[in-house]
Every structure is written in structure tokens, then in C-alpha cells.
Design a protein around this motif. Structure first.
Motif, PDB file in Angstrom:
ATOM      1  N   ASN A 276      33.301  36.090  45.796  1.00 45.46           N
ATOM      2  CA  ASN A 276      33.718  37.197  45.031  1.00 45.46           C
ATOM      3  C   ASN A 276      35.335  37.651  45.407  1.00 45.46           C
ATOM      4  N   TYR A 277      35.593  37.562  46.658  1.00 44.61           N
ATOM      5  CA  TYR A 277      37.005  37.423  47.156  1.00 44.61           C
ATOM      6  C   TYR A 277      37.838  36.539  46.302  1.00 44.61           C
ATOM      7  N   LEU A 278      37.363  35.266  46.556  1.00 43.90           N
ATOM      8  CA  LEU A 278      37.982  34.038  46.187  1.00 43.90           C
ATOM      9  C   LEU A 278      38.243  34.069  44.539  1.00 43.90           C
ATOM     10  N   ALA A 279      37.148  34.483  44.070  1.00 44.98           N
ATOM     11  CA  ALA A 279      37.279  34.506  42.390  1.00 44.98           C
ATOM     12  C   ALA A 279      38.406  35.345  42.162  1.00 44.98           C
ATOM     13  N   ARG A 280      38.503  36.305  42.794  1.00 48.00           N
ATOM     14  CA  ARG A 280      39.662  37.524  42.353  1.00 48.00           C
ATOM     15  C   ARG A 280      41.152  37.168  43.022  1.00 48.00           C
ATOM     16  N   LEU A 281      41.152  36.246  43.592  1.00 47.05           N
ATOM     17  CA  LEU A 281      42.198  35.873  44.210  1.00 47.05           C
ATOM     18  C   LEU A 281      42.960  35.037  43.173  1.00 47.05           C
ATOM     19  N   GLY A 282      43.824  35.639  42.191  1.00 47.56           N
ATOM     20  CA  GLY A 282      44.558  34.982  41.187  1.00 47.56           C
ATOM     21  C   GLY A 282      43.859  34.818  40.078  1.00 47.56           C
ATOM     22  N   HIS A 283      42.568  35.621  39.857  1.00 48.89           N
ATOM     23  CA  HIS A 283      42.033  35.599  38.585  1.00 48.89           C
ATOM     24  C   HIS A 283      41.675  37.386  38.359  1.00 48.89           C
ATOM     25  N   HIS A 284      41.884  37.664  37.164  1.00 51.93           N
ATOM     26  CA  HIS A 284      41.568  39.199  37.120  1.00 51.93           C
ATOM     27  C   HIS A 284      40.125  39.180  36.366  1.00 51.93           C
ATOM     28  N   PHE A 285      39.283  40.213  36.978  1.00 55.22           N
ATOM     29  CA  PHE A 285      38.202  40.200  36.439  1.00 55.22           C
ATOM     30  C   PHE A 285      37.985  41.682  36.148  1.00 55.22           C
ATOM     31  N   ALA A 286      37.493  42.141  35.102  1.00 53.97           N
ATOM     32  CA  ALA A 286      37.322  43.599  34.699  1.00 53.97           C
ATOM     33  C   ALA A 286      36.337  44.088  35.534  1.00 53.97           C
ATOM     34  N   GLU A 287      35.276  43.271  35.677  1.00 51.40           N
ATOM     35  CA  GLU A 287      34.004  43.790  36.708  1.00 51.40           C
ATOM     36  C   GLU A 287      34.521  44.072  37.871  1.00 51.40           C
ATOM     37  N   THR A 288      34.001  45.243  38.518  1.00 48.73           N
ATOM     38  CA  THR A 288      34.380  45.696  39.731  1.00 48.73           C
ATOM     39  C   THR A 288      33.159  45.332  40.745  1.00 48.73           C
ATOM     40  N   GLU A 289      31.958  44.990  40.405  1.00 49.31           N
ATOM     41  CA  GLU A 289      30.768  44.894  41.121  1.00 49.31           C
ATOM     42  C   GLU A 289      30.797  43.383  41.834  1.00 49.31           C
ATOM     43  N   LEU A 290      29.893  43.392  42.817  1.00 45.86           N
ATOM     44  CA  LEU A 290      29.481  41.910  43.453  1.00 45.86           C
ATOM     45  C   LEU A 290      28.776  41.362  42.510  1.00 45.86           C
ATOM     46  N   MET A 291      29.176  39.851  42.014  1.00 42.54           N
ATOM     47  CA  MET A 291      28.569  39.172  41.148  1.00 42.54           C
ATOM     48  C   MET A 291      28.214  37.817  41.772  1.00 42.54           C
ATOM     49  N   ASP A 292      27.217  37.433  41.180  1.00 41.50           N
ATOM     50  CA  ASP A 292      26.669  35.784  41.685  1.00 41.50           C
ATOM     51  C   ASP A 292      27.459  35.080  40.892  1.00 41.50           C
ATOM     52  N   LEU A 293      27.230  33.551  41.418  1.00 37.13           N
ATOM     53  CA  LEU A 293      28.093  32.750  40.585  1.00 37.13           C
ATOM     54  C   LEU A 293      27.788  32.676  39.042  1.00 37.13           C
ATOM     55  N   ASP A 294      26.549  32.856  38.759  1.00 33.33           N
ATOM     56  CA  ASP A 294      26.176  32.862  37.113  1.00 33.33           C
ATOM     57  C   ASP A 294      27.205  33.790  36.530  1.00 33.33           C
ATOM     58  N   ALA A 295      27.187  35.164  37.132  1.00 32.05           N
ATOM     59  CA  ALA A 295      27.804  36.300  36.553  1.00 32.05           C
ATOM     60  C   ALA A 295      29.364  35.877  36.507  1.00 32.05           C
ATOM     61  N   LEU A 296      29.792  35.581  37.838  1.00 32.59           N
ATOM     62  CA  LEU A 296      31.448  35.178  37.869  1.00 32.59           C
ATOM     63  C   LEU A 296      31.812  34.198  36.721  1.00 32.59           C
TER      64      LEU A 296
END
Ligand code: GLU
Length: 471
Positions: A276-296
Motif C-alpha cells: 500500500n505504501y509503494l503503490a502510492r509512491l508515485g501513483h495517486h489513488f483516490a482510495e485512502t483505505e488499505l487495499m489488497d493487490l486485487d483492489a489496488l
């Protein structure tokens, strides 16, 4: 439409760090989003620095993070083998084809000659590129030099007066004049192949459709496109993600706090927190909750990949870790805590203890403080706890010892102490917490109180009655 295929192509010359595992994650998310394939290729052309244990370690790291690959190393697939060190014959074949078409030529320039040429270009404010000195060497002359045993490299003849263009998934349309690139080496004098060449050949032969990689490779891309076009091989879609920088804007390094995946695992981070941290490092997600890989992956979108450098911030990683600790199920929580708490928490109390401390820990090791605070026979006091105890009156502890009884809960106990001593609010709760746990902060008292139990509570409170009477 052909199946989308992404890949991760690490060089096994060290442990995987933040930056490269983020590249793997984005490629996984992109493939998953479209039900495509994620491929793992090992770029072990550097025989001296590549190591088998790093190949093992990187697979372990990817698996730990759930970044599974459907084709490639250890999996096999239609384009096997997936280690560059085993693909030499294929590279020879494509090189021979380029040679036969006169698209490659031997270059006998020495390192010193090239160095001087680079300096002259730099002084004239030009981009450093090969002068083309050996480009028109006569075949007989080249043959004579080879026969004389002169070392030589093989250079790719860049098509002239052509602008190389591509549409970068992250950075939009790109244009590189071929003159600025110059003829580049695809085979070194020791016979080894250059990265540009083998990496591009492999992407094409392995059917990779999308190459999402670090911004540091952006200037390699026009070279690779030119090579693929010359070999009449398919050109993938490229995307170059921004680099990760430290708090000072410098590329993230070991010194500025970059951790290897192995270190993250050993520290007790959860894969979901890291993802969840890495995915948001350089990618903007509107979702603010913890997501599994499918949701990400569902929320992943190329157009949300930022062009500005992504700033590494350990406290953000810890934020996701805290979210993960809150979210995991109880069985996982217990498994995660158990090794760090060996012998510190009675078996029968383990679940209740885990529940009590969940909100107050980031790592299993953190729970040791609370295991000691609850179960230790010789409670040690923090400095703050000592101060809180010194500031409290001995009447309070006397009232507390009198108020205690076998089955009472913390609220009933505190109410009675309040009535008997007249203390209230912080003046009541702080010294009670300090005396009972040795700390002035921590998990909710009702849960700790239940775990501490009557005997230990009485023992701990009584100590302060005695010491305050002696004072
Ligand atoms: N082996 C290269 C690296 O680790 C791969 C680059 C790429 O993704 O094309 O940098």
C-alpha cells in the motif's frame, strides 16, 4: 487484442530495495488489472556480480509480497529460458542478422580515444556520442585489425536523420533526434552483450507488450526502439516511472534509509503495508483505505502515475503498517506476535493480550514492552512513571489496595479509588496506570487490568503504599 504482458527484469547483483520492488509492483498491478501476464526475467549478464543467492532472494521477496509471476524464472513458459546467461545463442542469432544487413560494425577505438572525444564534445556543449570514426572502415582494414588481434566492440549503426518517437505511458509523447544518440555498442570487446540489446531482444521474444520501468531508462528507450525496428521485432509500449528520492531530493539510497525487502520482512512489516505504501509512491489513488493487490490493481491507472520524483517517507510506511495491524484477522495477529513473545505471555492469555495491544504496536517487538508491563514479576518503571508516582499521594495507593477485589473490572475499581481518595481525572488515572504497568501510556487500561489480574495488581500497588509511607 493480444493479452497484455508486463515484466520485471532485475539484475541479481544485490538484494531488492524499495525502488526496484515498486517497479515490480506497478507491473503486477498493470497485468492484474487487465488479467494479463506478469513475467520474471533474470538479467544476469554481469557474470561477476550476479549471484545465485540473489536470484533466490529476489524470488522470495516477490512471493512474500504476493507479486507472483505467471511466466519466467522457476515457472517456465513458451519463451524459456528466462535467464539471460542462458540465452546467448538467441542473441548471437539476432546479432548475426544485424551484421549480415550491415547494421552493425566493428569499432577499434581505444578507451583513451573515446574519452578524449567525449571531452571535446562536452567542451563544445554537445551531447556525448560516438564520433563515427570506425563507421566507414573498409572491410579489409577491419579484417586486418582483427587478424592483428586488436580488441574491438560492435556498434549499432543508428539510422540517420530520423527522429525516434514513442508515446510514453507516463510521460506522454517523446522525441529523440537520432543524431543525438550516435552509434552505440551492443557487444563489448570481451564478447559480452550490452544491456540495450539483450533487454530489447528479450522483451520482443518473450512477447512483453508493456515495459514499465524507472525513469533512469528513459534515454535507453530510443536506442532500443531503433534496434527492434532494425531487427523487425515488435516494439513494446514503454512507460517510465519517476524515481524515488529521499527527504533532500537525492535519489533514495541505502544511506538515506532505503531498506531492502528482506529488511522490511525482518522488521515485521506486513506485505500489505509495504504494497500500500509503494503503490502510492508515485501513483495517486483516490482510495485512502488499505487495499489488497486485487483492489489496488482495480484502482491502478497509468494516468495516475506522477512525473515528479516520489518522496520516500518512512512515517508513511509506518502509517500503512498501523492500518495493517488493525486490519489483519486475529489468527494472523497471533502468528505474527508469537515468535517475539516466546515465554513472555501465558498461553491461555495470548489471545486476550494480542487484542489488548493491537492498537499500540507496529511490530511484534513492540509488544514485548506490554508483555513485560502485564506479566513481569519485577516491573520496571519508566522515568515518566516514576515521576507520576512521586507526584501522587500515598492515600491514593492505600485506597487502591483497599478497593481491589478478585473479580472487579477496571471501571469499578477506579470508581472506588476515586471515591475513597478524592483523586480524579489525570490525577487518578496516571498514577494508577504507572503503578500497574510501569508506564504512563499504552493500551486501554480495562484490558490490561484484566490481564494483570488481582495478585499482580495488589503486589504492584502495595509497593507504592509502603514506599510512600517510608517517605
Ligand atoms: N536489468 C535492468 C535493471 O535492473 C532492467 C531494466 C528494465 O526494466 O528494462 O535496471
Amino acid at each position: 487484442m493480444p493479452l497484455l504482458k508486463t515484466r520485471f527484469a532485475p539484475s541479481p547483483t544485490g538484494l531488492i530495495h524499495f525502488g526496484n520492488v515498486r517497479t515490480a509492483l506497478f507491473n503486477v498491478l498493470l497485468a492484474k488489472k487487465t488479467r494479463g501476464v506478469f513475467l520474471l526475467r533474470i538479467e544476469d549478464t554481469d557474470a561477476e556480480r550476479s549471484r545465485e543467492d540473489y536470484i533466490e532472494a529476489l524470488q522470495q521477496d516477490l512471493r512474500w509480497l504476493g507479486l507472483d509471476w505467471q511466466e519466467g524464472e522457476s515457472q517456465g513458459g513458451p519463451a524459456a529460458p528466462y535467464r539471460q546467461s542462458q540465452r546467448g545463442a538467441l542473441y548471437e542469432k539476432y546479432l548475426a542478422q544485424l551484421e549480415a544487413q550491415g547494421k552493425v560494425y566493428p569499432c577499434f577505438c581505444t578507451a583513451l580515444e573515446l574519452e578524449v572525444s567525449r571531452k571535446v564534445q562536452a567542451a563544445a556543449g554537445k551531447p556525448p556520442r560516438y564520433s563515427g570514426k570506425c563507421a566507414h572502415l573498409k572491410a579489409e582494414e577491419a579484417a586486418r585489425k582483427k587478424a592483428d588481434g586488436l580488441p574491438y566492440t560492435l556498434r549499432f549503426r543508428m539510422p540517420k536523420s530520423e527522429a525516434l518517437t514513442f508515446d510514453d505511458m507516463v510521460r506522454g509523447p517523446q522525441k529523440f533526434p537520432s543524431e543525438d544518440i550516435g552509434d552505440f555498442i551492443i557487444r563489448r570487446s570481451d564478447g559480452s552483450f550490452a544491456f540495450f540489446f539483450v533487454n530489447a531482444v528479450d522483451d520482443a521474444l518473450m512477447g512483453v507488450t508493456h515495459v514499465l520501468r524507472g525513469e533512469d531508462h528513459l534515454t535507453n528507450t530510443p536506442r532500443q526502439i531503433a534496434l527492434l525496428q532494425a531487427m523487425e521485432l515488435p516494439v513494446p509500449t514503454y512507460g517510465h516511472i519517476s524515481l524515488i528520492v529521499d527527504a533532500h531530493g537525492a535519489p533514495l539510497s541505502k544511506r538515506s534509509g532505503s531498506l531492502s525487502v528482506q529488511e522490511l520482512r525482518e522488521l515485521g512489516y506486513f506485505p500489505i503495508a509495504v504494497n500500500n505504501y509503494l503503490a502510492r509512491l508515485g501513483h495517486h489513488f483516490a482510495e485512502t483505505e488499505l487495499m489488497d493487490l486485487d483492489a489496488l490493481s482495480r484502482a491502478f491507472d497509468n494516468s495516475h502515475l506522477g512525473r515528479a520524483p516520489a518522496r520516500y517517507d518512512r512515517s508513511q510506511l509506518d502509517y500503512w503498517q498501523a492500518q495493517a495491524v488493525q486490519k489483519i484477522d486475529e489468527a494472523q495477529l497471533i502468528d505474527w506476535l508469537a515468535p517475539a513473545l516466546k515465554g513472555m505471555v501465558p498461553e491461555a492469555e495470548f489471545t486476550a493480550f494480542a487484542r489488548a495491544v493491537r492498537a499500540n504496536i507496529l511490530f511484534p517487538h513492540d509488544a514485548r514492552l506490554w508483555a513485560e508491563a502485564v506479566f513481569s514479576d519485577a516491573l520496571s518503571l519508566s522515568d515518566d512513571a516514576r515521576r507520576a508516582l512521586e507526584a501522587a499521594s500515598s492515600d491514593l495507593f492505600r485506597a487502591a489496595v483497599d478497593a481491589l477485589n478478585q473479580d472487579m473490572d477496571f471501571k469499578a475499581f477506579a470508581d472506588r479509588v476515586k471515591q475513597a481518595s478524592g483523586a480524579a481525572g489525570k490525577g487518578l488515572f496516571l498514577p494508577l496506570r504507572a503503578a500497574l504497568t510501569g508506564q504512563t501510556f499504552g493500551p486501554e487500561m480495562p484490558a490490561l487490568f484484566r490481564l494483570i489480574g488481582f495478585e499482580r495488581a495488589r503486589h504492584r500497588l502495595t509497593q507504592h503504599v509502603l514506599s510512600s509511607e517510608i517517605d
